[in-house]
Design an enzyme around this catalytic site. Structure first.
Site, PDB file in Angstrom:
ATOM      1  CG  ASP A  20      -2.051   0.956   1.145  1.00  0.00           C
ATOM      2  OD1 ASP A  20      -2.283   1.503   0.045  1.00  0.00           O
ATOM      3  OD2 ASP A  20      -2.704   1.204   2.167  1.00  0.00           O
ATOM      4  CG  HIS A  37      -0.167   1.984  -9.479  1.00  0.00           C
ATOM      5  ND1 HIS A  37      -0.388   1.604  -8.177  1.00  0.00           N
ATOM      6  CD2 HIS A  37      -1.282   2.671  -9.859  1.00  0.00           C
ATOM      7  CE1 HIS A  37      -1.586   2.041  -7.779  1.00  0.00           C
ATOM      8  NE2 HIS A  37      -2.138   2.694  -8.785  1.00  0.00           N
ATOM      9  CG  LEU A 131       9.874 -16.841  -3.112  1.00  0.00           C
ATOM     10  CD1 LEU A 131       9.615 -16.810  -1.597  1.00  0.00           C
ATOM     11  CD2 LEU A 131      10.270 -15.435  -3.577  1.00  0.00           C
TER      12      LEU A 131
HETATM   13  C1  FPP Z   1      -2.015   0.214  -3.334  1.00  0.00           C
HETATM   14  O1  FPP Z   1      -1.556   1.527  -3.478  1.00  0.00           O
HETATM   15  C2  FPP Z   1      -1.555  -0.618  -4.405  1.00  0.00           C
HETATM   16  C3  FPP Z   1      -2.346  -1.197  -5.343  1.00  0.00           C
HETATM   17  C4  FPP Z   1      -3.799  -1.016  -5.396  1.00  0.00           C
HETATM   18  C5  FPP Z   1      -1.825  -2.037  -6.403  1.00  0.00           C
HETATM   19  C6  FPP Z   1      -0.561  -2.760  -6.081  1.00  0.00           C
HETATM   20  C7  FPP Z   1       0.238  -2.715  -7.301  1.00  0.00           C
HETATM   21  C8  FPP Z   1       1.585  -2.693  -7.354  1.00  0.00           C
HETATM   22  C9  FPP Z   1       2.449  -2.862  -6.200  1.00  0.00           C
HETATM   23  C10 FPP Z   1       2.287  -2.475  -8.619  1.00  0.00           C
HETATM   24  C11 FPP Z   1       1.972  -3.410  -9.688  1.00  0.00           C
HETATM   25  C12 FPP Z   1       2.068  -4.829  -9.316  1.00  0.00           C
HETATM   26  C13 FPP Z   1       2.475  -5.763 -10.150  1.00  0.00           C
HETATM   27  C14 FPP Z   1       2.360  -7.184  -9.753  1.00  0.00           C
HETATM   28  C15 FPP Z   1       3.056  -5.441 -11.429  1.00  0.00           C
HETATM   29  P1  FPP Z   1      -2.624   2.677  -3.531  1.00  0.00           P
HETATM   30  O2  FPP Z   1      -2.796   3.063  -4.969  1.00  0.00           O
HETATM   31  O3  FPP Z   1      -3.872   2.299  -2.827  1.00  0.00           O
HETATM   32  O4  FPP Z   1      -1.852   3.805  -2.742  1.00  0.00           O
HETATM   33  P2  FPP Z   1      -2.493   4.949  -1.859  1.00  0.00           P
HETATM   34  O5  FPP Z   1      -3.142   4.277  -0.667  1.00  0.00           O
HETATM   35  O6  FPP Z   1      -1.289   5.758  -1.457  1.00  0.00           O
HETATM   36  O7  FPP Z   1      -3.438   5.692  -2.736  1.00  0.00           O
END
Ligand code: FPP
Length: 235
Positions: A20, A37, A131
């Site tokens: 997150d 992202h 892993l």
């Molecule tokens: C939360 O951050 C993250 C996500 C909803 C997506 C997770 C994705 C990644 C780590 C990158 C892509 C993954 C792969 C497997 C290629 P948020 O957008 O909710 O952040 P915020 O809470 O700061 O708004």
């Protein structure tokens, strides 16, 4: 592999991560959320390497929750595209490093082009034994539980449900980004997980952060509802 990590932990625990903070990471830099992202995808690559180095056996990461479909269409599309690119660029590295990659969650709502990439990644990395990386995509723990319980012939006991979910119990659950909740992630499997929350935004998460979380995990006493070891040995 990062050889600067000073020690390796002995056994292959199951760690799970709620990644997150991508959006806030980007916002703080005046960048679009997608840049966060992208940096998050890079952090995942680093974390997988660190997980191998630090002796984690299974790593499950929350890449896209079923509730994430509620985000703007552009962001959802960009996340799906990023996942496809990530699979293409990381598959070779996973094969070389003995990382087996599998997916949990629904597949029937994913973009058509993503499915062959997922299937190819799962089959090419299948021999990996160092892993097991599990990517949760279109995942909802509640939906998975309902689906398992509704299967024809399903038996209502703990072992049978665990088996139907096909997922080992989580030892350590890490959530970055400062929030302290489970957000419908691995609810059954986290029954006795040790929870570790860090304010670090996911794109900044490093091998050292993982090592710190593991050090805290190994310092905790897990009692699974029993008594502390020193009390129970006194009788
Ligand atoms: C939360 O951050 C993250 C996500 C909803 C997506 C997770 C994705 C990644 C780590 C990158 C892509 C993954 C792969 C497997 C290629 P948020 O957008 O909710 O952040 P915020 O809470 O700061 O708004």
């Amino acid at each position: 592999m990062n050889r600067s990590v000073p020690y390796t932990f002995p056994c292959g625990i199951h760690a799970a991560i709620i990644m997150d903070g991508n959006g806030r990471w980007a916002l703080r830099r005046g960048l679009p959320r997608l840049a966060g992202h992208r940096a998050g995808a890079e952090a995942l690559r680093r974390t997988v390497e660190a997980a191998v180095d630090q002796g984690i056996g299974t790593l499950t990461v929350y890449a896209f929750s079923s509730d994430n479909w509620n985000r703007p269409k552009e962001e959802v599309g960009a996340l799906m595209q990023l996942l496809r690119t990530w699979l293409r660029s990381e598959m070779r590295r996973c094969v070389d490093n003995g990382v087996r990659v599998t997916f949990i969650g629904r597949r029937d709502r994913l973009p058509r082009l993503l499915l062959p990439a997922i299937e190819e990644c799962e089959s090419r990395t299948a021999p990996g034994a160092r892993l097991h990386l599990r990517l949760a995509v279109d995942y909802s723990a509640r939906d998975q539980l309902l689906e398992a319980a509704r299967r024809p012939g399903a038996t209502a006991n703990r072992a049978a449900l665990s088996h139907a979910l096909g997922s080992p119990d989580v030892d350590l659950l890490i959530r970055t980004g400062g929030e302290q909740r489970l957000s419908d992630f691995l609810l059954w499997e986290c029954a006795y997980a040790e929870l570790y929350f860090t304010p670090r935004l996911w794109p900044d998460f490093s091998a050292e952060d993982l090592s710190q979380a593991l050090a805290e995990f190994y310092a905790r006493e897990r009692r699974f509802g029993g008594l502390p070891a020193v009390v129970s040995s006194r009788g």
